[in-house]
Write a protein that holds these residues in place. Structure first.
Motif, mmCIF file in Angstrom:
data_model
loop_
_atom_site.group_PDB
_atom_site.id
_atom_site.type_symbol
_atom_site.label_atom_id
_atom_site.label_comp_id
_atom_site.label_asym_id
_atom_site.label_seq_id
_atom_site.Cartn_x
_atom_site.Cartn_y
_atom_site.Cartn_z
ATOM 1 N N UNK A 189 26.433 33.033 45.828
ATOM 2 C CA UNK A 189 25.373 32.879 46.832
ATOM 3 C C UNK A 189 25.919 33.153 48.224
ATOM 4 N N UNK A 190 27.012 32.505 48.562
ATOM 5 C CA UNK A 190 27.582 32.639 49.906
ATOM 6 C C UNK A 190 28.241 34.000 50.105
ATOM 7 N N UNK A 191 28.868 34.529 49.052
ATOM 8 C CA UNK A 191 29.538 35.821 49.170
ATOM 9 C C UNK A 191 28.538 36.947 49.402
ATOM 10 N N UNK A 192 27.447 36.943 48.626
ATOM 11 C CA UNK A 192 26.443 38.001 48.774
ATOM 12 C C UNK A 192 25.721 37.863 50.111
ATOM 13 N N UNK A 193 25.390 36.641 50.489
ATOM 14 C CA UNK A 193 24.730 36.437 51.786
ATOM 15 C C UNK A 193 25.635 36.878 52.924
ATOM 16 N N UNK A 194 26.928 36.573 52.813
ATOM 17 C CA UNK A 194 27.886 36.977 53.847
ATOM 18 C C UNK A 194 27.995 38.501 53.918
ATOM 19 N N UNK A 195 28.085 39.147 52.751
ATOM 20 C CA UNK A 195 28.176 40.614 52.728
ATOM 21 C C UNK A 195 26.903 41.248 53.287
ATOM 22 N N UNK A 196 25.778 40.616 53.019
ATOM 23 C CA UNK A 196 24.492 41.098 53.531
ATOM 24 C C UNK A 196 24.474 41.095 55.049
#
Length: 431
Positions: free
Chosen positions: A244-251
């Motif tokens: 969740x946090x990794x994808x949101x951060x990459x986004x």
């Protein structure tokens, strides 16, 4: 699989704690005038209808269900007449469950008032929208407002496992792989009804795939079975964990880095994994101010418009609105000058810098202000020839230090602000 008792209800511990209004209503307790009505506010699949049924089972109450989508004033009055007869002839209370009350007009909601006021019916109304805006004030004041939250992953997992074993569900006739269970939980998004509906569809697929003559064999529900039932690919994304946090951060970093394709990819991953589109919209609004800022002020306008539009429209159309806002953010000239400026100002305040407000800037609109010298010497900006004039606005210590928080970049629209701010500083501070 609808819960028949309080013990079977998943989640909502705060709402159903001993002594709470909802618990007392379900247990049949009431005040001197009788049980209160309740408005249940929460997302789909969180137990609103279930709680209404439980209220009806207490003290052998009569249960009537209406939907605000199809019912009108005539239906409401008919329920009230029947409730009067039921109370007069049999001494039974009537529970009126009204689903989607936010769809009732003011006149339709007004029709409920006499029955609720006289405790002729116990109204249990359900809504997914904020009752403060969708329910009339007289009805709100005569009811308790009960806010339900989405189920967490463990609670949804428990609902699914119970349905696998319970005779009202799949009655132990199926096995469920761990990765299939995880995918069901993830795609449910806190909605128990959605989880059970998908489980039922997956069980149907698994039963059809069972070899002929092996009907007595346990059918296996696998990840592929669930995917086929949902027509969704299993996206590696944990809404509560690192993914969740990794994808949101990459986004966010992809928008900041102006890579439109990467930003759209991570947007798609979040949407396909069942992420709340409102969460995504909030991230875009933050990025529009933190990373784009005054490089392109219209990016924030687009992002805020998207936030409101997504809340009103929902999926799947919300994906188009989010994509527009993402593309605008990614392509816009970038400036974090506003972000850096407020952080620098806050750092000074936390460090104790900044003395009293200069006397000429203090409020002068009350008796005694003139005697204290408040407002004396203040120069009204609109009286200045250039619309701005020399004047001290900062507290003394910061003015002496000539603090400079805002440093405009030379990118986009902010390029014009740089020369404007330098000229204003020269006029205001004389340097």
């Amino acid at each position: 699989m609808r819960p028949r008792t309080l013990e079977e209800v998943a989640g909502q511990e705060d709402v159903l704690r001993p002594g709470s209004p909802m618990r007392r209503l379900i247990e049949g307790a009431g005040g001197l005038a009788g049980p209160l009505s309740a408005i249940l506010w929460g997302p789909p699949g969180t137990g609103k209808t279930t709680l209404a049924h439980l209220v009806a089972t207490a003290a052998d109450r009569r249960f009537v269900e209406l939907s605000a989508v199809t019912a009108g004033v005539k239906d409401v009055r008919q329920v009230m007449d029947q409730a009067m007869q039921e109370r007069s002839l049999h001494g039974r209370q009537t529970v009126l469950f009204l689903d989607e009350i936010h769809r009732f007009t003011k006149a339709q909601q007004d029709a409920l008032l006499p029955g609720v006021e006289n405790r002729l019916v116990i109204l249990v109304a359900a809504t997914t929208e904020n009752p403060s805006f969708s329910v009339i004030a007289p009805l709100l004041s005569r009811s308790v407002l009960v806010r339900l939250g989405p189920l967490d992953d463990d609670q949804v997992r428990g609902v699914i496992r119970r349905a696998l074993a319970d005779e009202r569900g799949l009655d132990g006739g199926f096995t469920l792989d761990d990765d299939a269970l995880d995918h069901l939980v993830r795609m449910a998004g806190g909605d128990a009804r959605r989880a059970l509906t998908t489980l039922e569809a997956a069980a149907g697929v698994a039963a059809d795939e069972r070899p002929a003559g092996r009907e007595d064999q346990l059918a296996a529900i696998t990840l592929a079975t669930v995917e086929q039932a949902m027509a969704h690919a299993a996206v590696r994304y944990d809404r509560a964990g690192d993914q969740h946090y990794d994808v949101a951060s990459a986004f966010i970093k992809s928008m900041r880095g102006s890579d439109v394709d990467a930003a759209l990819h991570y947007l798609a991953r979040q949407l396909e994994a069942g992420e709340d589109p409102r969460f995504i919209a909030r991230r875009i609004v933050i990025a529009a101010s933190e990373d784009v800022g005054l490089g392109d002020p219209s990016a924030l306008q687009t992002a805020v418009a998207a936030l409101h539009a997504v809340a009103q429209i929902g999926m799947p159309e919300a994906r188009i609105i989010l994509a527009q806002a993402v593309i605008h953010n990614a392509l816009a000239p970038k400036s974090n000058a506003a972000y850096a400026a407020i952080n620098a100002a806050i750092a000074d305040v936390r460090a104790g810098r900044g003395g009293p407000v200069p006397a000429h800037l203090r409020g002068s609109g009350y008796a005694g202000a003139e005697r204290l010298g408040h407002g004396k010497g203040y120069r009204y900006t609109h009286d200045e020839p250039a619309g701005v004039g020399p004047q001290q606005f900062l507290p003394d210590d910061l003015a002496e230090a000539d603090v400079d928080y805002y440093h405009p970049t030379g990118r986009g629209w902010e390029e014009r602000l740089g020369s404007r701010w330098r000229e204003l500083r020269r006029i205001i501070r004389g340097r």
